[in-house]
Design an enzyme around this catalytic site. Structure first.
Site, PDB file in Angstrom:
ATOM      1  N   ASP A 101       0.866  -1.173   0.000  1.00 51.71           N
ATOM      2  CA  ASP A 101       0.000   0.000   0.000  1.00 51.71           C
ATOM      3  C   ASP A 101       0.911   1.234   0.000  1.00 51.71           C
ATOM      4  O   ASP A 101       2.136   1.137   0.131  1.00 51.71           O
ATOM      5  CB  ASP A 101      -0.973  -0.012   1.187  1.00 51.71           C
ATOM      6  CG  ASP A 101      -2.185   0.904   0.937  1.00 51.71           C
ATOM      7  OD1 ASP A 101      -2.116   1.770   0.034  1.00 51.71           O
ATOM      8  OD2 ASP A 101      -3.199   0.769   1.650  1.00 51.71           O
TER       9      ASP A 101
HETATM   10  C1  BGC Z   1      -5.138   3.236   0.201  1.00 49.68           C
HETATM   11  C2  BGC Z   1      -5.341   2.178  -0.858  1.00 49.68           C
HETATM   12  C3  BGC Z   1      -5.230   2.787  -2.245  1.00 49.68           C
HETATM   13  C4  BGC Z   1      -3.898   3.495  -2.367  1.00 49.68           C
HETATM   14  C5  BGC Z   1      -3.640   4.069  -3.737  1.00 49.68           C
HETATM   15  C6  BGC Z   1      -3.914   4.097  -0.064  1.00 49.68           C
HETATM   16  O1  BGC Z   1      -3.921   5.201   0.761  1.00 49.68           O
HETATM   17  O2  BGC Z   1      -5.034   2.622   1.466  1.00 49.68           O
HETATM   18  O3  BGC Z   1      -6.580   1.564  -0.685  1.00 49.68           O
HETATM   19  O4  BGC Z   1      -5.366   1.795  -3.209  1.00 49.68           O
HETATM   20  O5  BGC Z   1      -3.842   4.522  -1.409  1.00 49.68           O
HETATM   21  O6  BGC Z   1      -4.440   5.155  -4.011  1.00 49.68           O
END
Ligand code: BGC
Length: 746
Positions: free
Chosen positions: A265
């Site tokens: 993530d």
């Molecule tokens: C979130 C994810 C997301 C990623 C990319 C993160 O802050 O937890 O769910 O896919 O950002 O945007």
């Protein structure tokens, strides 16, 4: 000359092995980097980096011109000519926004859920995207958690069914097709169980509960073919997911046989230092690559640290190659080696207007949205409304195009949202009168307003009406007095149910409650249209509203869809995928909780039973609950046999009758209760459901087949077993209103 060898394209493993064999360490590390493309990033710099082989894929870039430029740099300028992939958070729609996850789940309609993901894939691939960070299948049983909105609720069986449907929708028959995008299931794992519902908090959970309740949806997505996994930000029993070799190797790769790509993530590798399991960035990179994080999202640690770690021998070339093979394998599966421009297409075909309505799927969005709504109350048949009536529409969410979309609304634009005000006005045109007043701000709490404004980086989300609250209420009340009925659109703004938006309260904010109290005092019938991304504490509302429709955040066509339901053009059929507690103190309130030695018994609120003595026990609205404008009855359950042989099946049948005066649809639910086992089992568990549409007076017999697999659970040794003994089959219209019968597993 180094390059992919087209002669080997027919054989994925040989093709990738040949490619990896030609790559330098720096080129390998470049493939492990997933970079966010911000609007202000200098394009020349990005092109240079790609041409130098330092980026494997990007996210947040959704424009053909940009993605073509990057793909040109990769396949024409870089030494290895390995194509890039382009990812994005396509979570509940892309340009056309569908209801949020909780709304999709409320439909209990798998073809419909699949259709929403298919449409999202068609639109996203047409925008040159190859991959989505979805579906988000984190089980959530704590509505304080803001990301409850994104998921599909509290039940492992329902969420697993949805996980499969979403993956099928995104990927279609193959992720290599031009109109498919690869699914990356998230957030692996257990993110929904963060302690106290506070985002990014720790998760501490017994393995039995993980296997039984929280892991099945991720596995379901993987079994359905999801090509990617996004790893969670939280720690699990003391080890952050991003450094967790048990999670990433033993479970994901060995036990589940996952062969796709694992991405971190956002910034998660750097965060290993803040978790306190890595001394510095170097150690963080080492832990992550060894655990099996193939791609690092939005951080530079792999780039900076992996060369030195390989040189010193702390990370082996084989460990690097393993991840490189996974990344290249995913690109292969997306069809990018066969055609790097598969979804980018030729410049001559670029859409003239990205936001053109002709690129949207409004009919699908309306159909899905109206099936996602849950009728919670309908006293004295207040609903449906007459289109010829005079209706006072009030509330801060009645004309709120941005909120309507919910969080994670991808490439959706608020200008494309049909608000409730517009939907009702169109439905009533030439018939009745629609009066409108905003009545209140979503909240007047300056601290919350500041927070919501902070979240809002690309649109003006929180436009506060500057008038004194009393004036706004007075205007709404004056309007209500002229009307036959009041419709109040209240709840949360979308930023209140989002990443990092955990709440300590579940009530409707004070500014709106004050409005509702004033409206109630007019004595006019009061219909609440709720917009929110989590179960709310609705005790006051359930007692005081004449009707209440849960619409979640219903997307681009929400206004039309809500109007369809309010005026009876569609008879609501949604059912809650998550329990609504009476108060925040009851959390967690989930229907399938394990049994206890002193269960609370309804009607016998004696001492020394498992209860809260200050208020009624049990949820305000149970899992699976939802009303219709017609009535249904379910007959007693008949079983084809009272004994189930191993490997055999028995049939459970009920007759469902529409006893009301309208055609209607409902989800008939099958629960199973294990009467005695080697470990404590839930009071009941959903094991099947069927949607049925019936004309007034019509009956239909539904059959559910039950086999040994439906009775299986994870025992104390984590073996998936069905133990002999007695089981209760419960079939009904929600998790409480059931008919039951018993049988024995031999
Ligand atoms: C979130 C994810 C997301 C990623 C990319 C993160 O802050 O937890 O769910 O896919 O950002 O945007």
């Amino acid at each position: 000359m180094a390059a992919p060898n087209p002669a080997l394209l027919h054989d994925k493993q040989a093709f990738i092995a040949d490619l990896v064999g030609q790559m330098t360490l720096a080129e390998k590390i470049g493939q492990l980097r997933l970079i966010s493309i911000g609007p202000d990033m200098p394009r020349e710099k990005i092109v240079q980096e790609i041409a130098a082989g330092r980026i494997g894929g990007t996210f947040n870039s959704v424009v053909h011109v940009d993605n073509r430029m990057m793909q040109d740099a990769a396949v024409k300028k870089s030494r290895m000519k390995i194509p890039m992939f382009f990812a994005y958070d396509v979570v509940h729609g892309h340009r056309t926004i569908f209801p949020i996850g909780l709304g999709l789940a409320s439909s209990w309609d798998m073809p419909l859920v699949e259709r929403s993901a298919r449409v999202a894939a068609i639109e996203a691939s047409a925008d040159s995207l190859d991959m989505t960070f979805a579906p988000m299948v984190d089980i959530s049983r704590d509505p304080r958690w803001g990301r409850t909105s994104e998921g599909f609720g509290e039940d492992p069986y329902l969420v697993s069914r949805i996980a499969r449907a979403m993956v099928r929708g995104y990927q279609g028959p193959s992720p290599a097709r031009r109109d498919s995008i690869m699914a990356s299931v998230k957030h692996f794992a257990l993110y929904g169980a963060v302690e106290g519902g506070r985002d990014y908090n720790i998760v501490d959970m017994s393995p039995m509960r993980m296997y039984q309740d929280y892991l099945p949806p991720y596995l379901a997505a993987i079994e359905a073919g999801a090509g990617g996994v996004m790893v969670a930000l939280n720690s699990i029993n003391g080890v952050p997911a991003s450094a967790n070799t048990w999670l990433m190797q033993d479970l994901l790769r060995k036990e589940w046989g996952f062969g796709g790509v694992a991405v971190s993530d956002h910034g998660a590798i750097t965060e290993l230092v803040r978790h306190g399991v890595a001394r510095d960035g170097r150690e963080a990179a080492k832990l992550a690559i060894k655990a099996g994080i193939d791609m690092s999202m939005a951080d530079t640690l792999y780039l900076q640290e992996l060369p030195g770690l390989v040189e010193s021998g702390e990370v082996s070339m084989e460990e690097i190659d393993r991840s490189v093979r996974n990344v290249l394998g995913a690109k292969y599966d997306m069809g990018l080696f066969h055609d790097p421009y598969l979804r980018i297409g030729a410049a001559a075909d670029d859409p003239a207007d990205l936001y053109a309505d002709s690129r949207m799927h409004r009919a699908d969005a309306r159909e899905v949205a109206r099936r996602s709504m849950v009728l919670l109350e309908n006293k004295n048949q207040t609903l449906p409304l007459r289109k010829t009536a005079t209706v006072a529409l009030v509330g801060p969410l009645a004309d709120a195009p941005l909120d309507m979309m919910g969080s994670w609304s991808a490439a959706g634009k608020s200008q494309s949202s049909v608000t409730l005000r517009r939907g009702m006005a169109e439905a009533m045109r030439g018939k009745g009168r629609l009066l409108y007043a905003v009545g209140a701000n979503v909240t007047d709490d300056p601290q919350i307003v500041e927070y919501l404004n902070f979240l809002n980086w690309d649109d003006k989300e929180v436009l506060q009406d500057p008038r004194p609250p009393a004036d706004m209420i007075a205007e709404a009340v004056a309007m209500a007095k002229q009307a036959d009925v009041v419709v109040a659109a209240v709840g949360e703004s979308r930023g209140m149910s989002h990443e990092s938006s955990s709440r300590t309260r579940l009530d409707i904010p004070a500014s709106q409650r004050a409005l509702l109290e004033a409206l109630k005092a007019t004595g006019k019938p009061l219909v609440l249209v709720l917009m929110n991304g989590r179960p709310l504490d609705l005790q006051w509302e359930s007692a005081n509203a004449d009707a209440m429709l849960e619409t979640w955040f219903s997307g681009s066509e929400g206004g039309h869809a809500i109007a369809d339901v309010l005026f009876g053009d569609y008879n609501p059929s949604g059912k809650l995928p998550i329990s609504f507690p009476r108060s925040i103190g009851q959390i967690p309130t989930y229907y399938n909780h394990p049994r206890v030695g002193r269960p609370f018994v309804e009607g016998k609120p004696g001492n020394y039973t498992s209860q809260y003595f200050e208020e009624k026990n049990g949820p305000l609205y149970p899992f699976g609950y939802g009303l219709s404008y017609t009535d249904f009855t379910v007959s007693a359950v008949s079983l084809s046999s009272a004994r189930l042989e191993r490997g055999g099946r028995i049939a459970a049948r009920v007759t469902v009758t529409n006893t009301g005066r309208r055609k209607g649809e409902t989800a008939v639910q099958l629960y199973i209760r294990d009467e005695a086992a080697s470990v404590v089992r839930p009071v009941k568990e959903l094991r099947g459901f069927q949607k049925v549409t019936l004309e007034p007076g019509e009956s239909r017999t539904l059959q559910f087949d039950i086999g040994e697999d439906d009775l299986k659970f994870f025992n104390a040794r984590l073996e998936h077993v069905a133990e002999p003994g007695e089981f209760e089959v419960q079939i009904g219209l929600d998790s409480q209103a059931v008919q039951s019968a018993r049988f024995e597993l031999l």
